[in-house]
Scaffold this active site. Structure first.
Site, PDB file in Angstrom:
ATOM      1  N   SER A 232      -7.016  13.282  41.572  1.00 23.03           N
ATOM      2  CA  SER A 232      -8.348  12.973  41.752  1.00 23.03           C
ATOM      3  C   SER A 232      -9.216  13.740  40.718  1.00 23.03           C
ATOM      4  O   SER A 232      -8.788  14.617  40.161  1.00 23.03           O
ATOM      5  CB  SER A 232      -8.793  13.814  43.190  1.00 23.03           C
ATOM      6  OG  SER A 232     -10.341  13.850  43.162  1.00 23.03           O
ATOM      7  N   TYR A 245      -8.915  20.460  49.540  1.00 18.28           N
ATOM      8  CA  TYR A 245      -8.570  18.912  48.908  1.00 18.28           C
ATOM      9  C   TYR A 245      -8.532  19.220  47.390  1.00 18.28           C
ATOM     10  O   TYR A 245      -7.654  18.885  46.653  1.00 18.28           O
ATOM     11  CB  TYR A 245      -9.540  17.976  49.301  1.00 18.28           C
ATOM     12  CG  TYR A 245      -9.475  16.777  48.821  1.00 18.28           C
ATOM     13  CD1 TYR A 245      -8.551  16.008  49.017  1.00 18.28           C
ATOM     14  CD2 TYR A 245     -10.192  16.313  47.528  1.00 18.28           C
ATOM     15  CE1 TYR A 245      -8.510  14.534  48.664  1.00 18.28           C
ATOM     16  CE2 TYR A 245      -9.879  15.163  46.790  1.00 18.28           C
ATOM     17  CZ  TYR A 245      -9.212  14.310  47.366  1.00 18.28           C
ATOM     18  OH  TYR A 245      -9.026  12.890  46.804  1.00 18.28           O
TER      19      TYR A 245
HETATM   20  P1  NAD Z   1      -7.547   5.460  52.321  1.00 16.49           P
HETATM   21  O1  NAD Z   1      -7.860   6.318  53.486  1.00 16.49           O
HETATM   22  O2  NAD Z   1      -7.468   4.038  52.231  1.00 16.49           O
HETATM   23  O3  NAD Z   1      -5.980   5.785  52.063  1.00 16.49           O
HETATM   24  C1  NAD Z   1      -5.253   7.164  52.554  1.00 16.49           C
HETATM   25  C2  NAD Z   1      -4.190   6.746  53.229  1.00 16.49           C
HETATM   26  O4  NAD Z   1      -3.342   8.072  53.558  1.00 16.49           O
HETATM   27  C3  NAD Z   1      -4.428   6.318  54.555  1.00 16.49           C
HETATM   28  O5  NAD Z   1      -4.457   5.154  54.345  1.00 16.49           O
HETATM   29  C4  NAD Z   1      -3.098   6.877  55.254  1.00 16.49           C
HETATM   30  O6  NAD Z   1      -2.411   5.953  55.388  1.00 16.49           O
HETATM   31  C5  NAD Z   1      -2.831   7.993  54.548  1.00 16.49           C
HETATM   32  N1  NAD Z   1      -2.360   9.114  55.192  1.00 16.49           N
HETATM   33  C6  NAD Z   1      -3.246  10.180  55.337  1.00 16.49           C
HETATM   34  N2  NAD Z   1      -2.804  11.248  56.031  1.00 16.49           N
HETATM   35  C7  NAD Z   1      -1.426  10.611  56.335  1.00 16.49           C
HETATM   36  C8  NAD Z   1      -0.058  11.349  57.192  1.00 16.49           C
HETATM   37  N3  NAD Z   1      -0.582  12.542  57.573  1.00 16.49           N
HETATM   38  N4  NAD Z   1       0.836  10.584  57.125  1.00 16.49           N
HETATM   39  C9  NAD Z   1       0.860   9.438  56.454  1.00 16.49           C
HETATM   40  N5  NAD Z   1      -0.058   8.665  55.895  1.00 16.49           N
HETATM   41  C10 NAD Z   1      -1.242   9.623  55.782  1.00 16.49           C
HETATM   42  O7  NAD Z   1      -8.160   6.277  51.091  1.00 16.49           O
HETATM   43  P2  NAD Z   1      -8.121   6.490  49.477  1.00 16.49           P
HETATM   44  O8  NAD Z   1      -9.246   6.800  48.950  1.00 16.49           O
HETATM   45  O9  NAD Z   1      -7.438   5.201  49.163  1.00 16.49           O
HETATM   46  O10 NAD Z   1      -6.913   7.391  49.213  1.00 16.49           O
HETATM   47  C11 NAD Z   1      -5.835   7.152  48.442  1.00 16.49           C
HETATM   48  C12 NAD Z   1      -5.533   8.438  47.701  1.00 16.49           C
HETATM   49  O11 NAD Z   1      -6.538   8.254  46.563  1.00 16.49           O
HETATM   50  C13 NAD Z   1      -5.619   9.696  48.367  1.00 16.49           C
HETATM   51  O12 NAD Z   1      -4.736  10.554  47.526  1.00 16.49           O
HETATM   52  C14 NAD Z   1      -6.866  10.232  47.763  1.00 16.49           C
HETATM   53  O13 NAD Z   1      -6.968  11.573  47.754  1.00 16.49           O
HETATM   54  C15 NAD Z   1      -7.010   9.724  46.440  1.00 16.49           C
HETATM   55  N6  NAD Z   1      -8.395   9.911  45.942  1.00 16.49           N
HETATM   56  C16 NAD Z   1      -9.366   8.974  46.564  1.00 16.49           C
HETATM   57  C17 NAD Z   1     -10.680   8.953  45.978  1.00 16.49           C
HETATM   58  C18 NAD Z   1     -11.902   8.092  46.524  1.00 16.49           C
HETATM   59  O14 NAD Z   1     -12.973   8.285  46.020  1.00 16.49           O
HETATM   60  N7  NAD Z   1     -11.560   7.396  47.406  1.00 16.49           N
HETATM   61  C19 NAD Z   1     -11.074   9.613  44.648  1.00 16.49           C
HETATM   62  C20 NAD Z   1      -9.776  10.536  44.318  1.00 16.49           C
HETATM   63  C21 NAD Z   1      -8.842  10.304  44.802  1.00 16.49           C
END
Ligand code: NAD
Ligand code: MG
Length: 340
Positions: A232, A245
């Site tokens: 991130s 985080y």
């Molecule tokens: P999202 O909620 O769509 O995806 C995150 C997924 O993590 C969930 O769908 C879930 O299946 C999984 N998850 C969470 N806890 C879990 C557990 N205990 N066991 C199994 N699965 C679990 O959101 P996203 O934003 O697509 O997140 C994906 C990645 O992107 C993450 O690592 C997040 O930190 C990172 N990220 C997101 C952003 C943003 O702005 N959305 C920015 C930087 C990084």
């Protein structure tokens, strides 16, 4: 399949023919017509309309909204664009076998759709509560003519992580792409509000799981394989309300860079992706305050949130054989903010 938020259907030809070297063409294209999804494996055809990235997608303000964790993409307003109607593959991952955690929604879902349309068989991992989102992704992978494997479970559990890798390997008939993408994000104004339980859960989900999965997968992965972790911008510019985080995301970057060096002589490349603000369920299920949701992405130079579809080409590139000299790298996409 619910509508995505992209612009109205355009001609099938409205797909980019070619873009800057290295990055995939089709995902960056204007959203294609719904009929494009009928044969998503087709090579990109001719005309390539230019798309202004600043105005391509909705801008804040977004409606205030909250869902119980882990949230569903299908209940977001507007619905995120994961490339359901726009991503067009060109065989860049033909025959590959990929495991993607958090593949039901958000960034992982965009990667799953793109990988399948690039010719890979895909296993997705997700929490049991996310079955409605996962079912849509499984259907999309199958529509692309690829094998889809659903392996729900909780990544905080070390045994599940081991079983997940073993099952993906067995059911896909191999494993050469691991995308450790699942993540937990819970905002708290102050360190004194972060319980030991929250701190532990954030670390188990975001960094322990990456360690468990990579350790289990590496002995099974042949030379040419790729590991991709989702970090991130918070690894580099940590938000004051995302202390635990951000610490895990910094740890992911360090782990990836170290592991990449270890893996050079095994022929396995290891990279990270560092997204800025992307419109996903994680943000509306405890990841941000309602004020942040309302203005999500406004702080970026582009003035808008990213959509998961806009990250798919990066995951494809980092997995593909064409990226053979790219390892130990962190690839950012943050609407102009710049990272590092
Ligand atoms: P999202 O909620 O769509 O995806 C995150 C997924 O993590 C969930 O769908 C879930 O299946 C999984 N998850 C969470 N806890 C879990 C557990 N205990 N066991 C199994 N699965 C679990 O959101 P996203 O934003 O697509 O997140 C994906 C990645 O992107 C993450 O690592 C997040 O930190 C990172 N990220 C997101 C952003 C943003 O702005 N959305 C920015 C930087 C990084
Ligand atoms: Mg989800």
């Amino acid at each position: 399949m619910a509508d995505d938020i992209s612009s109205p259907p355009s001609s099938r030809r409205n797909v980019l023919q070619g873009m800057a070297a290295g990055l995939v063409t089709a995902a960056a294209a204007a959203p294609a017509a719904a009929d494009a999804a009928d044969s998503p494996g087709d090579a990109a055809p001719t005309a390539a309309p230019l798309v202004n990235p600043e105005t391509r997608y909705p801008r804040p303000p977004f409606p205030r909204q909250s869902q119980p964790w882990p949230g569903l993409a299908g209940k977001m307003d507007p619905r995120p664009d994961h490339g359901e109607k726009s991503y067009r593959g060109s065989g860049r991952l033909a025959g590959r076998k990929a495991l993607i955690t958090g593949g039901d929604s958000g960034i992982g879902r965009a990667a799953a759709i793109a990988y399948a349309r690039e010719g890979a068989d895909v296993a997705i991992a997700y929490l049991p509560q996310e079955e409605p989102d996962a079912k849509e992704v499984i259907a999309l992978i199958r529509e692309a003519g690829r094998k889809a494997v659903a392996i729900p479970g909780d990544l905080r559990d070390e045994q599940y992580c081991k079983d997940l890798v073993a099952k993906a390997h067995a059911e896909l008939g191999g494993l050469d792409i691991l995308v450790s993408n699942a993540g937990r994000q819970v905002h708290q104004a102050s360190i004194v509000d972060i319980t030991t339980e929250q701190f532990d859960e954030t670390f188990r989900t975001n960094i322990y799981a990456l360690f468990f999965l990579a350790r289990a997968a590496i002995p099974l992965m042949p030379p040419g394989s790729a590991i991709i972790a989702t970090a991130s911008v918070n690894a580099f510019s940590p938000s004051e309300i995302l202390l635990d985080y951000s610490a895990t995301k910094g740890a992911i970057v360090a782990l990836v860079k170290s592991l990449a060096k270890q893996m050079v002589h095994k022929g396995i490349r290891v990279n990270a992706v560092a997204p800025g603000p992307f419109w996903t369920a994680l943000q509306v299920s405890g990841g941000q305050t309602q004020d942040h949701i309302h203005q999500f992405g406004a702080e970026t130079p582009m003035g808008r949130a990213g959509q998961p579809a806009e990250l798919a080409p990066v995951y494809v590139l980092l997995a593909s054989a064409e990226a053979s000299y790219i390892t130990g790298q962190v690839y950012a996409a943050s609407g102009g903010t710049g990272v590092g």
